[in-house]
Design a protein around this motif. Structure first.
Motif, PDB file in Angstrom:
ATOM      1  N   ILE A   1      47.078  50.533  23.024  1.00 50.58           N
ATOM      2  CA  ILE A   1      46.011  50.261  23.974  1.00 50.58           C
ATOM      3  C   ILE A   1      45.676  51.537  24.722  1.00 50.58           C
ATOM      4  N   ASP A   2      44.444  51.634  25.182  1.00 49.52           N
ATOM      5  CA  ASP A   2      44.022  52.716  26.062  1.00 49.52           C
ATOM      6  C   ASP A   2      44.055  52.204  27.487  1.00 49.52           C
ATOM      7  N   SER A   3      44.395  53.079  28.422  1.00 53.43           N
ATOM      8  CA  SER A   3      44.487  52.657  29.812  1.00 53.43           C
ATOM      9  C   SER A   3      43.751  53.615  30.726  1.00 53.43           C
ATOM     10  N   ARG A   4      43.283  53.082  31.830  1.00 51.56           N
ATOM     11  CA  ARG A   4      42.693  53.883  32.893  1.00 51.56           C
ATOM     12  C   ARG A   4      43.120  53.278  34.218  1.00 51.56           C
ATOM     13  N   THR A   5      43.502  54.140  35.152  1.00 53.28           N
ATOM     14  CA  THR A   5      44.092  53.682  36.404  1.00 53.28           C
ATOM     15  C   THR A   5      43.217  54.055  37.588  1.00 53.28           C
ATOM     16  N   PHE A   6      43.091  53.102  38.524  1.00 53.15           N
ATOM     17  CA  PHE A   6      42.321  53.296  39.748  1.00 53.15           C
ATOM     18  C   PHE A   6      43.220  52.953  40.931  1.00 53.15           C
ATOM     19  N   VAL A   7      43.272  53.815  41.924  1.00 54.37           N
ATOM     20  CA  VAL A   7      44.071  53.549  43.116  1.00 54.37           C
ATOM     21  C   VAL A   7      43.287  52.631  44.044  1.00 54.37           C
ATOM     22  N   ILE A   8      43.935  51.562  44.504  1.00 51.44           N
ATOM     23  CA  ILE A   8      43.256  50.559  45.328  1.00 51.44           C
ATOM     24  C   ILE A   8      44.084  50.292  46.585  1.00 51.44           C
ATOM     25  N   GLY A   9      43.831  49.143  47.239  1.00 53.65           N
ATOM     26  CA  GLY A   9      44.491  48.815  48.495  1.00 53.65           C
ATOM     27  C   GLY A   9      45.968  48.523  48.348  1.00 53.65           C
ATOM     28  N   GLN A  10      46.636  48.396  49.464  1.00 57.45           N
ATOM     29  CA  GLN A  10      48.090  48.316  49.494  1.00 57.45           C
ATOM     30  C   GLN A  10      48.619  46.963  49.023  1.00 57.45           C
ATOM     31  N   GLU A  11      49.643  47.021  48.193  1.00 55.33           N
ATOM     32  CA  GLU A  11      50.391  45.859  47.702  1.00 55.33           C
ATOM     33  C   GLU A  11      49.486  44.779  47.093  1.00 55.33           C
ATOM     34  N   PRO A  12      48.698  45.117  46.107  1.00 57.05           N
ATOM     35  CA  PRO A  12      47.867  44.078  45.468  1.00 57.05           C
ATOM     36  C   PRO A  12      48.755  43.039  44.797  1.00 57.05           C
ATOM     37  N   SER A  13      48.418  41.769  44.997  1.00 53.32           N
ATOM     38  CA  SER A  13      49.297  40.709  44.485  1.00 53.32           C
ATOM     39  C   SER A  13      48.625  39.793  43.479  1.00 53.32           C
ATOM     40  N   ASP A  14      47.294  39.735  43.466  1.00 49.53           N
ATOM     41  CA  ASP A  14      46.619  38.835  42.532  1.00 49.53           C
ATOM     42  C   ASP A  14      45.250  39.403  42.210  1.00 49.53           C
ATOM     43  N   ILE A  15      44.707  38.966  41.075  1.00 55.69           N
ATOM     44  CA  ILE A  15      43.397  39.424  40.633  1.00 55.69           C
ATOM     45  C   ILE A  15      42.705  38.299  39.883  1.00 55.69           C
ATOM     46  N   VAL A  16      41.402  38.130  40.105  1.00 53.10           N
ATOM     47  CA  VAL A  16      40.598  37.166  39.358  1.00 53.10           C
ATOM     48  C   VAL A  16      39.304  37.852  38.910  1.00 53.10           C
ATOM     49  N   PHE A  17      38.677  37.268  37.899  1.00 51.76           N
ATOM     50  CA  PHE A  17      37.393  37.753  37.376  1.00 51.76           C
ATOM     51  C   PHE A  17      36.390  36.629  37.498  1.00 51.76           C
ATOM     52  N   ASP A  18      35.257  36.898  38.174  1.00 51.30           N
ATOM     53  CA  ASP A  18      34.284  35.838  38.415  1.00 51.30           C
ATOM     54  C   ASP A  18      33.147  35.809  37.406  1.00 51.30           C
ATOM     55  N   GLY A  19      33.276  36.602  36.337  1.00 52.29           N
ATOM     56  CA  GLY A  19      32.239  36.698  35.327  1.00 52.29           C
ATOM     57  C   GLY A  19      31.425  37.967  35.448  1.00 52.29           C
TER      58      GLY A  19
END
Length: 344
Positions: free
Chosen positions: A53-71
């Motif tokens: 797999i190819d990966s790309r990383t983005f730094v975001i806010g502190q201690e992210p715990s969950d993620i959803v996709f709304d379409g």
């Protein structure tokens, strides 16, 4: 009351479903966004060839715990900041809502996003631009939330109930289920909840009626020798299966939509989160810092070590997205054959 005759009706009730160098650094408020160069991550030994797999990383806010996709957008619960932030599919930060507390779980549907506060058990409702519409209390210690049929569904183990919430934040119905519901998932016609204290799965239709329950074999992992699997940490419905993961013992159970167990799968210990996309099941393990891919039948495709502590995963149909609570990162994972323009 459990309906033993429900076994015969399960196929109808649970139908088959369709689920490193830093290159850019931009300071936005107190959130720093940075995208890494795209790297190819090969599979750990013993996996199929051509499964990198190819990966790309983005730094975001502190201690992210969950993620959803709304379409259209990704939404991340940045627990350490008390914020919920939306991101575009190029990793760009879009909008942020300061919801306060400790947002730990998210759900989306009908143009809204809901964030569950792990401190006080409240739920904050956001519109597509991250405007806070309302905040309301749900249950004593709400554990999981899902969206189906123009309602938000929230499990509440201490009350042995599931709350059905309207789009306006009102309680449409509090459904007594007779178990301590924790993890929750959905099919097109109903929500499914799993009991924290027993091996019971209960189905509730869109109208809020309990349609029945079944039990999975808690001794499946040990051949009935005792010990069991413990409490499920995640629950996911995919087109041809139901999946339960058990973080403490590093096991997954695959069941048919009718509840028949077909496989016990060893995975790294958790916490574990699961997502379906591209015809594969993607499983993130926080303890191992890895993502493992499986076929719909439960056969391993590849295990990828990405480091950190991946705490949530979602799939947008082309990419898998992982949030890493240790590195405060959003990681985009793409099958190398897709990102290179080749037919997978």
């Amino acid at each position: 009351m459990r309906s033993r005759s429900w076994w015969a009706r399960l196929p109808r009730l649970l139908p088959r479903l369709a689920i490193g160098a830093m290159a850019i650094v931009t300071a936005v408020a107190i959130i720093v966004e940075a995208a890494s160069d795209e790297d190819a991550i090969g599979p750990v030994g013993g996996n199929r060839s051509g499964s990198a797999i190819d990966s790309r990383t983005f730094v975001i806010g502190q201690e992210p715990s969950d993620i959803v996709f709304d379409g259209q957008r990704l939404w991340v619960a940045e627990t350490g900041f008390g914020t919920v932030t939306s991101y575009g599919l190029d990793g760009q930060r879009l909008d942020t809502a300061d919801v306060g507390g400790r947002p730990v779980a998210l759900a989306s549907g009908a143009g809204f996003v809901w964030a569950l506060d792990g401190d006080d058990g409240s739920v904050t409702q956001l519109d597509e631009n991250a405007n806070i519409l309302r905040k309301f209390q749900v249950g004593l210690e709400p554990a999981g939330l899902e969206f189906l049929g123009q309602h938000l569904w929230v499990t509440d183990p201490p009350r042995h109930s599931v709350s059905q919430i309207t789009l306006q934040g009102g309680l449409a119905r509090q459904i007594e289920v007779g178990v301590s519901p924790g993890a929750i998932t959905r099919t097109p016609e109903q929500v499914l909840i799993v009991d924290r204290d027993s091996s019971t799965v209960t189905g509730i239709d869109i109208s809020g009626e309990v349609v029945g329950s079944f039990e999975y074999d808690d001794g499946f992992a040990t051949g009935g020798l005792g010990g069991g699997l413990g409490s499920p940490s995640a629950f996911l419905s995919t087109p041809d299966a139901l999946w339960l993961s058990f973080a403490d013992v590093g096991e997954m159970i695959r069941m048919t939509p009718a509840g028949r167990q077909t496989a016990l799968i060893r995975v790294p210990t958790g916490p574990l989160d699961m997502a379906w996309g591209g015809g594969e099941l993607w499983v993130a393990s926080a303890d191992a810092g890895s993502v493992t891919r499986f076929t719909g039948d439960g056969e391993i495709v590849a295990t990828h070590t990405i480091g950190g502590a991946p705490s949530g995963i979602v799939h947008d149909g082309e990419h898998a997205w992982v949030v890493d609570k240790e590195e405060n990162a959003l990681i985009r994972l793409t099958r190398a054959s897709i990102s290179s323009g080749l037919t997978p």
